[in-house]
Design an enzyme around this catalytic site. Sequence first.
Site, PDB file in Angstrom:
ATOM      1  CG  HIS A 152       3.219  -3.862  -1.067  1.00  0.00           C
ATOM      2  ND1 HIS A 152       2.969  -3.078  -1.235  1.00  0.00           N
ATOM      3  CD2 HIS A 152       3.985  -4.795  -1.488  1.00  0.00           C
ATOM      4  CE1 HIS A 152       4.207  -3.012  -1.859  1.00  0.00           C
ATOM      5  NE2 HIS A 152       4.944  -3.995  -1.136  1.00  0.00           N
TER       6      HIS A 152
ATOM      7  CG  ASP B 193      -0.132  -2.359   0.321  1.00  0.00           C
ATOM      8  OD1 ASP B 193       0.704  -2.792   1.491  1.00  0.00           O
ATOM      9  OD2 ASP B 193       1.246  -1.919  -0.546  1.00  0.00           O
TER      10      ASP B 193
ATOM     11  CB  CYS C  10       7.705  -2.559  -3.542  1.00  0.00           C
ATOM     12  SG  CYS C  10       7.970  -3.739  -2.100  1.00  0.00           S
TER      13      CYS C  10
END
Length: 246
Positions: A211, A179, A119
Amino acid sequence: MQTTTIRIIGYDGDEVEAYLARPDGDGPRGGVVVIHHMPGYDRATKEIVRRFAELGYDAICPNLYWREAPGADPSDAAATARANGGVPDERLVGDVAGAAAHLRSLPTSNGKVGVMGYCSGGRQSVLAACHVDLDAAVDCYGAFVTGTPPEGFPLKVTNLVEQLPELRAPLLGLFGADDRTPSPEHVAELDQRLTQLGKPHEFHSYDGAPHAFFAVDRPSYRPEAANDGWERIATFFDTHLATTGA
């Protein structure tokens, strides 16, 4: 395996808390700097550090929020850091450089150090690999390596497009096809730019993966994609970190 909490010298000479895990044995072996995700220096991230030790590496995770909230609960520290706009890029680079230097100072080190993050840590892994002497980098769905943060985004970040010519290490990228940050279009742009720059990289995208598909404690977890991703990470680091440095 041995695990401990230590202090390292990070950006601007600051002492920063870090979590270190080391396998038994004398080495020589490579090292891995783990960059924690936006939720912070938490239990899940420390488990990742231990996983790299299990794979045979000395591994370390600096607490990027230590200055804002030393000793605080990870969620409280993360909230404080977000309220301040996140970790400044220059500071991140300095802290990763300090973590890499600590790994190389260990008597078990072969001189090789990689970096990986998820991330926000995925973006920061690429950022670090543009400025720190590293031998391999892994970006797990890092947002805004390319693309532009939306108006009102809580972190003070820009994309890394102008810094990509400075990328110093081979890059492994692992992404979810479902994502949005990064979207498949962002990933394709990064792939194209690195190809044009002649930067060695290897990207894999997983159908049906959103994600945070590596996060075992979230609904986004996709075991098949995560397991394949871990296999690719292990192979990638074995390729780039196993040999003895000069």
